[in-house]
Design a protein around this motif. Structure first.
Motif, PDB file in Angstrom:
ATOM      1  N   ILE A 165      32.950  47.832 -18.360  1.00  0.00           N
ATOM      2  CA  ILE A 165      32.256  47.548 -18.109  1.00  0.00           C
ATOM      3  C   ILE A 165      30.980  48.783 -18.159  1.00  0.00           C
ATOM      4  N   ALA A 166      29.822  48.131 -18.774  1.00  0.00           N
ATOM      5  CA  ALA A 166      28.661  49.076 -18.951  1.00  0.00           C
ATOM      6  C   ALA A 166      27.546  49.392 -17.996  1.00  0.00           C
ATOM      7  N   PHE A 167      28.568  50.595 -17.746  1.00  0.00           N
ATOM      8  CA  PHE A 167      27.564  51.768 -16.316  1.00  0.00           C
ATOM      9  C   PHE A 167      26.329  52.238 -16.827  1.00  0.00           C
ATOM     10  N   HIS A 168      25.103  52.388 -16.147  1.00  0.00           N
ATOM     11  CA  HIS A 168      23.706  52.829 -17.077  1.00  0.00           C
ATOM     12  C   HIS A 168      23.323  53.723 -15.567  1.00  0.00           C
ATOM     13  N   TYR A 169      23.423  54.963 -15.968  1.00  0.00           N
ATOM     14  CA  TYR A 169      23.250  56.140 -14.718  1.00  0.00           C
ATOM     15  C   TYR A 169      22.435  56.671 -14.790  1.00  0.00           C
ATOM     16  N   TYR A 170      21.403  56.382 -13.578  1.00  0.00           N
ATOM     17  CA  TYR A 170      20.328  57.686 -14.084  1.00  0.00           C
ATOM     18  C   TYR A 170      19.701  58.458 -12.522  1.00  0.00           C
ATOM     19  N   CYS A 171      19.445  59.479 -13.329  1.00  0.00           N
ATOM     20  CA  CYS A 171      19.465  60.920 -12.265  1.00  0.00           C
ATOM     21  C   CYS A 171      18.025  61.289 -12.284  1.00  0.00           C
ATOM     22  N   ASN A 172      17.209  61.564 -11.642  1.00  0.00           N
ATOM     23  CA  ASN A 172      15.024  61.991 -11.572  1.00  0.00           C
ATOM     24  C   ASN A 172      16.075  63.978 -11.712  1.00  0.00           C
ATOM     25  N   ALA A 173      14.779  64.252 -11.771  1.00  0.00           N
ATOM     26  CA  ALA A 173      14.873  65.920 -11.552  1.00  0.00           C
ATOM     27  C   ALA A 173      15.469  66.226 -10.293  1.00  0.00           C
ATOM     28  N   TYR A 174      16.531  66.782 -10.835  1.00  0.00           N
ATOM     29  CA  TYR A 174      18.072  67.581  -9.182  1.00  0.00           C
ATOM     30  C   TYR A 174      17.041  68.379  -8.573  1.00  0.00           C
ATOM     31  N   GLN A 175      17.118  68.784  -7.306  1.00  0.00           N
ATOM     32  CA  GLN A 175      16.799  69.055  -6.581  1.00  0.00           C
ATOM     33  C   GLN A 175      17.530  69.876  -5.398  1.00  0.00           C
ATOM     34  N   HIS A 176      17.574  70.564  -5.110  1.00  0.00           N
ATOM     35  CA  HIS A 176      18.925  71.358  -4.616  1.00  0.00           C
ATOM     36  C   HIS A 176      18.743  71.477  -2.714  1.00  0.00           C
ATOM     37  N   HIS A 177      18.498  70.576  -1.969  1.00  0.00           N
ATOM     38  CA  HIS A 177      18.537  69.915  -0.530  1.00  0.00           C
ATOM     39  C   HIS A 177      19.832  69.850   0.066  1.00  0.00           C
ATOM     40  N   PHE A 178      20.593  69.791  -0.245  1.00  0.00           N
ATOM     41  CA  PHE A 178      21.940  69.213   0.491  1.00  0.00           C
ATOM     42  C   PHE A 178      23.053  70.581   0.002  1.00  0.00           C
ATOM     43  N   THR A 179      24.199  70.869   1.386  1.00  0.00           N
ATOM     44  CA  THR A 179      25.125  72.555   0.708  1.00  0.00           C
ATOM     45  C   THR A 179      25.876  71.518  -0.199  1.00  0.00           C
ATOM     46  N   SER A 180      27.243  72.079   0.122  1.00  0.00           N
ATOM     47  CA  SER A 180      27.948  72.400  -1.004  1.00  0.00           C
ATOM     48  C   SER A 180      29.124  70.653  -0.246  1.00  0.00           C
TER      49      SER A 180
END
Length: 275
Positions: A165-180
């Protein structure tokens, strides 16, 4: 029992007013009726508002208990994952390493035996990789220090190199809003939806997007498979996805048909009430 004693036991302002008029204005009962009717309506409205507020408080307490129970179940699941991952790494991983060392130390009497041993070594290496991959899926490495988006990037890169399966992954600029812990829940959500595509969708292509918006995080997972069978909609995997989304204070929307399935999840960036 006198009217004074009665009002002492039921300290209601409308009722006290009514009793006062009954005692001191009994000669003009006809003129009192509109006033008594007005006070009675006010009393009933106050009583209804009090009951509604009481029901809201009970509902709030019940929802909190349900939320705490769901959090406890998620903690149990994570603890079990860690235990299984440790067993895979310590027992199976060590056994495979020992098998490989023994195969490499053997002396072979023929070329045929050496070729068979080489094939076995390749099989051991492949099995070791599968064990490491399974351990990685159970407990992502360095999760406390690595953003979940980076771990997903690494995972989908490995899928592209070996999957059908051809997976296409995209994420814009990561922002640290969540706890671990919250990021671990987000990771589990994406992984569960991805595994459903691999196991059941019969898709040739899929897209996973992680988008940090001003007020919320959007996760969109879509494929061009056969759609989501009704049996899987009530399965353990999707149930756990819904539980995790609720735990984060988010919402999930599902659109499934013959042309594929799309999951859209919105999680508020400020989720102090969650987890």
């Amino acid at each position: 029992m006198s009217t004074h004693l009665f009002t002492h036991f039921i300290p209601s302002t409308p009722l006290q007013a009514a009793m006062y008029f009954i005692e001191h204005k009994s000669g003009d009962a006809t003129g009192m009726l509109p006033l008594l009717g007005t006070w009675s309506i006010i009393f009933i409205l106050i009583l209804m508002l009090y009951k509604i507020e009481s029901y809201k408080k009970k509902e709030f307490i019940l929802l909190n208990r349900i939320h705490e129970q769901q959090e406890h179940e998620l903690d149990i699941q994570e603890a079990e994952r860690r235990r299984i991952a440790a067993d895979l790494h310590d027992e199976i991983g060590s056994s495979l390493a020992a098998i490989k060392m023994n195969l490499q130390s053997l002396r072979y009497s023929s070329v045929h035996d050496e070729q068979r041993a080489t094939s076995l070594l390749e099989l051991v290496d492949q099995t070791s990789q599968n064990v490491r991959r399974a351990t990685h899926n159970l407990i992502p490495p360095h999760f406390e220090t690595t953003p979940f988006t980076s771990i997903l990037q690494s995972y989908f890169s490995s899928l592209d190199s070996r999957g059908t399966i051809a997976f296409h992954y995209y994420c814009n600029a990561y922002q640290h809003h969540f706890t671990s812990r919250q990021e671990l829940l987000l990771y589990r959500i994406v992984m569960e939806l991805t595994h459903n595509i691999i196991r059941h969708a019969k898709a040739s292509e899929a897209t996973v997007q992680i988008l940090f918006c001003p007020d919320y995080l959007e996760i969109m997972v879509e494929d061009n498979g056969i759609g989501l069978p009704a049996a899987f909609q009530q399965g353990i995997g999707l149930t756990s996805v819904h539980t995790r989304v609720r735990s984060l204070g988010g919402q999930i929307h599902t659109d499934s048909g013959r042309c594929g399935t799309t999951f859209i999840i919105h999680v508020p960036l400020s989720c102090e009430h969650a987890c």
